[in-house]
Write a protein that holds these residues in place. Structure first.
Motif, PDB file in Angstrom:
ATOM      1  N   THR A   1       0.885  -1.292  -0.030  1.00  0.00           N
ATOM      2  CA  THR A   1      -0.050  -0.017  -0.234  1.00  0.00           C
ATOM      3  C   THR A   1       0.948   1.091  -0.079  1.00  0.00           C
ATOM      4  O   THR A   1       1.791   1.383   0.907  1.00  0.00           O
ATOM      5  N   PRO A   2       1.117   2.102  -1.067  1.00  0.00           N
ATOM      6  CA  PRO A   2       1.710   3.250  -1.012  1.00  0.00           C
ATOM      7  C   PRO A   2       1.536   4.101   0.226  1.00  0.00           C
ATOM      8  O   PRO A   2       0.644   4.397   0.758  1.00  0.00           O
ATOM      9  N   GLY A   3       2.916   4.337   0.675  1.00  0.00           N
ATOM     10  CA  GLY A   3       3.020   5.380   1.845  1.00  0.00           C
ATOM     11  C   GLY A   3       3.253   4.413   3.079  1.00  0.00           C
ATOM     12  O   GLY A   3       3.778   4.816   4.092  1.00  0.00           O
ATOM     13  N   VAL A   4       2.776   3.188   3.236  1.00  0.00           N
ATOM     14  CA  VAL A   4       2.892   2.398   4.444  1.00  0.00           C
ATOM     15  C   VAL A   4       4.310   2.232   4.923  1.00  0.00           C
ATOM     16  O   VAL A   4       4.503   1.968   6.181  1.00  0.00           O
ATOM     17  N   LEU A   5       5.327   2.135   3.940  1.00  0.00           N
ATOM     18  CA  LEU A   5       6.611   1.782   4.228  1.00  0.00           C
ATOM     19  C   LEU A   5       7.395   2.887   4.631  1.00  0.00           C
ATOM     20  O   LEU A   5       8.574   2.851   5.189  1.00  0.00           O
ATOM     21  N   ASP A   6       6.836   3.971   4.524  1.00  0.00           N
ATOM     22  CA  ASP A   6       7.179   5.312   5.254  1.00  0.00           C
ATOM     23  C   ASP A   6       6.887   5.403   6.768  1.00  0.00           C
ATOM     24  O   ASP A   6       7.426   6.311   7.302  1.00  0.00           O
ATOM     25  N   ILE A   7       5.987   4.570   7.169  1.00  0.00           N
ATOM     26  CA  ILE A   7       5.776   4.770   8.546  1.00  0.00           C
ATOM     27  C   ILE A   7       6.710   3.810   9.403  1.00  0.00           C
ATOM     28  O   ILE A   7       6.928   2.626   9.291  1.00  0.00           O
ATOM     29  N   GLU A   8       7.022   4.541  10.629  1.00  0.00           N
ATOM     30  CA  GLU A   8       8.088   3.852  11.491  1.00  0.00           C
ATOM     31  C   GLU A   8       7.191   3.572  12.737  1.00  0.00           C
ATOM     32  O   GLU A   8       6.180   3.930  13.070  1.00  0.00           O
ATOM     33  N   GLY A   9       8.144   2.945  13.688  1.00  0.00           N
ATOM     34  CA  GLY A   9       7.703   2.348  14.871  1.00  0.00           C
ATOM     35  C   GLY A   9       7.261   3.706  15.596  1.00  0.00           C
ATOM     36  O   GLY A   9       8.044   4.486  15.612  1.00  0.00           O
ATOM     37  N   GLY A  10       5.840   3.552  16.394  1.00  0.00           N
ATOM     38  CA  GLY A  10       5.583   4.671  17.122  1.00  0.00           C
ATOM     39  C   GLY A  10       4.927   5.922  16.466  1.00  0.00           C
ATOM     40  O   GLY A  10       4.381   6.720  16.813  1.00  0.00           O
ATOM     41  N   GLU A  11       4.777   5.894  15.108  1.00  0.00           N
ATOM     42  CA  GLU A  11       4.169   6.934  14.234  1.00  0.00           C
ATOM     43  C   GLU A  11       2.865   6.667  14.021  1.00  0.00           C
ATOM     44  O   GLU A  11       2.372   5.447  13.986  1.00  0.00           O
ATOM     45  N   CYS A  12       2.194   7.575  13.636  1.00  0.00           N
ATOM     46  CA  CYS A  12       0.566   7.486  13.627  1.00  0.00           C
ATOM     47  C   CYS A  12       0.395   7.809  12.052  1.00  0.00           C
ATOM     48  O   CYS A  12       1.234   8.291  11.516  1.00  0.00           O
ATOM     49  N   PHE A  13      -0.756   7.228  11.618  1.00  0.00           N
ATOM     50  CA  PHE A  13      -1.115   7.656  10.199  1.00  0.00           C
ATOM     51  C   PHE A  13      -2.624   7.365  10.063  1.00  0.00           C
ATOM     52  O   PHE A  13      -3.239   6.818  10.819  1.00  0.00           O
TER      53      PHE A  13
END
Length: 173
Positions: free
Chosen positions: A55-67
Motif C-alpha cells: 500500500t503506497p505510503g505504508v513503508l514510510d511509517i516507522e515504529g510509534g508513528e501515527c497515520f
C-alpha cells in the motif's frame, strides 16, 4: 351535448390531487434526507487484508508513528496511507514490528497466523494492564512480492474502532 367522459375534472378535485401529490413528494424528500443523514458510515474492517506492505505510503511509517486510513489522493492517482503526527488526531498508530523467520516460506495463512499471534503478544506487553479496553490491533503483512525481496517484518498497528486517536497511545515508561 357534453360527453360525460371528456368533461374536465371538477376544480375542487384537481386542487386536492395536486395538494396530495405535493404532500407525498415533500414527505418522500424529507424521509430521504432523514434516512440519508442518519445512515451509518460504512464499517471498516481492519485485519491483515486492510493494508499491506505494498500500500503506497505504508513503508514510510516507522515504529510509534501515527497515520490515517488509506484514501484515494487525486494528485497521486491512487489509494495511499498518509503519515499523521501523533500530536494531532489519527486513525492508527504503529506500536512495533515483529520479524518472521528468514527461512520461512511465504504462505498467506501461516504468515497471517504468525502475525496475529506476534502482534497480540506485543500488544499485551505494551498495554499489560489492559487500561485501553477499547483499543484494537491489526497486522500489516509483507506481500509475496516484498517477501521475495527480503521483507520479513510485520507492522503491528493499534486503533480505536469507530474513533480517531486523540494522540499517541504508547505508554510513557
Amino acid at each position: 351535448m357534453t360527453d360525460q367522459h371528456s368533461a374536465p375534472p371538477h376544480p375542487d378535485r384537481t386542487g386536492r390531487r395536486l395538494r396530495t401529490v405535493a404532500g407525498l413528494l415533500c414527505t418522500a424528500v424529507l424521509l430521504g434526507a432523514l434516512v440519508g443523514s442518519s445512515a451509518p458510515a460504512a464499517v471498516v474492517v481492519k485485519d491483515e487484508h486492510f493494508i499491506s506492505a505494498q500500500t503506497p505510503g505504508v513503508l514510510d511509517i516507522e515504529g510509534g508513528e501515527c497515520f490515517d486510513d488509506p484514501v484515494h489522493l487525486p494528485e497521486a492517482g491512487e489509494v495511499v496511507v498518509r503519515y499523521r503526527p501523533c500530536a494531532s488526531t489519527a486513525d492508527n498508530q504503529t506500536y512495533g514490528f515483529v520479524h518472521a523467520d528468514d527461512d520461512a516460506d511465504w504462505a498467506p495463512t501461516a504468515l497471517g497466523e504468525f502475525a496475529w499471534r506476534a502482534c497480540r503478544d506485543l500488544f499485551t506487553r505494551t498495554w499489560p494492564d489492559g487500561q485501553d479496553r477499547d483499543l484494537r490491533f491489526y497486522p500489516v503483512l509483507p506481500t509475496e512480492e516484498t517477501w521475495a525481496g527480503g521483507d520479513r517484518d510485520v507492522m503491528c498497528v493499534a486503533y480505536r474502532p469507530g474513533g480517531r486517536l486523540p494522540g499517541s497511545l504508547l505508554p510513557r515508561w
